[in-house]
Design a protein around this motif. Structure first.
Motif, short mmCIF file in Angstrom:
data_model
loop_
_atom_site.label_atom_id
_atom_site.label_comp_id
_atom_site.label_asym_id
_atom_site.label_seq_id
_atom_site.Cartn_x
_atom_site.Cartn_y
_atom_site.Cartn_z
N HIS A 14 0.84 -1.20 0.00
CA HIS A 14 0.00 0.00 0.00
C HIS A 14 0.87 1.24 0.00
O HIS A 14 2.09 1.19 0.08
CB HIS A 14 -0.99 0.01 1.18
CG HIS A 14 -0.39 0.38 2.50
ND1 HIS A 14 -1.13 0.86 3.55
CD2 HIS A 14 0.89 0.36 2.95
CE1 HIS A 14 -0.35 1.11 4.58
NE2 HIS A 14 0.87 0.81 4.25
N CYS A 33 5.21 4.96 5.36
CA CYS A 33 4.07 4.40 4.62
C CYS A 33 3.68 5.25 3.42
O CYS A 33 2.79 4.88 2.66
CB CYS A 33 2.86 4.20 5.55
SG CYS A 33 2.99 2.66 6.50
N HIS A 39 5.19 -0.13 -0.60
CA HIS A 39 5.91 -1.01 0.33
C HIS A 39 4.89 -2.02 0.83
O HIS A 39 3.67 -1.83 0.67
CB HIS A 39 6.49 -0.22 1.52
CG HIS A 39 5.41 0.37 2.37
ND1 HIS A 39 4.75 1.51 2.02
CD2 HIS A 39 4.85 -0.06 3.51
CE1 HIS A 39 3.82 1.77 2.93
NE2 HIS A 39 3.85 0.83 3.85
N HIS A 41 3.37 -4.98 3.85
CA HIS A 41 3.28 -5.40 5.24
C HIS A 41 2.88 -6.87 5.29
O HIS A 41 2.15 -7.34 4.41
CB HIS A 41 2.22 -4.60 6.01
CG HIS A 41 2.57 -3.16 6.20
ND1 HIS A 41 3.45 -2.74 7.18
CD2 HIS A 41 2.18 -2.05 5.54
CE1 HIS A 41 3.56 -1.41 7.10
NE2 HIS A 41 2.79 -0.97 6.12
N GLU A 126 -0.89 -4.61 11.57
CA GLU A 126 -0.07 -4.17 10.44
C GLU A 126 1.41 -4.40 10.68
O GLU A 126 2.16 -4.74 9.78
CB GLU A 126 -0.31 -2.68 10.18
CG GLU A 126 0.37 -2.18 8.91
CD GLU A 126 0.34 -0.67 8.81
OE1 GLU A 126 -0.36 -0.16 7.95
OE2 GLU A 126 1.01 0.00 9.62
NI NI Z 1 2.56 0.92 5.47
#
Ligand code: NI
Length: 137
Positions: A14, A33, A39, A41, A126
């Motif tokens: 995301h 982020c 990137h 998770h 996350e």
């Molecule tokens: Ni992120």
């Protein structure tokens, strides 16, 4: 009333950003982020359902059945996907863990009722230090 939880996992990419901000401003607001090149998770999803114990089985729900629902309704849509670009129930939404938890809730709610339980909590982890819980309101 009893609660039971099934864990499933998925990996997804995301980016948290606003079109109205520069890359630098996005980095200030959203940190790592907001990386323009995406990137990923390794998410963990905990789905808690509630209801009464079935006197014939001793179960609230069959956890394998619940696992299959979670897989078919949300994991197949999320796993190895880009949440910003490829996930229909996140279309037009900010790809935050908060919105993800609400989106997953909406995808699962009806199917959980169909197996004789009620959704209680959707928890999305996350990272090691961050998770979100949604209780339907
Ligand atoms: Ni992120």
């Amino acid at each position: 009333m009893i609660h039971i939880t099934r864990r499933e996992r998925f990996n997804a990419a995301h980016r948290l950003f606003s079109d109205e901000l520069t890359d630098e401003q996005n980095m200030e607001v959203f940190g790592k982020c907001s990386n323009p090149n995406w990137h990923g998770h390794n998410y963990e999803l905990f789905v808690t359902v509630k209801g009464e114990i079935d006197s014939e089985t001793g179960f609230l729900v069959n956890l394998k059945t619940l696992g299959n629902i979670i897989k078919s309704k949300v994991i197949v849509k999320l796993d190895h996907r880009n949440i910003n670009l490829e996930v229909d129930f996140m279309d037009g939404k900010f790809a935050s863990t908060e919105n993800l938890a609400v989106g997953i809730w909406n995808e699962l709610e009806k199917s959980v009722i169909e197996i004789g339980a009620e959704l209680h909590c959707v928890k999305v982890v996350e990272s090691e230090n961050n998770y979100v819980e949604y209780y339907g309101s």
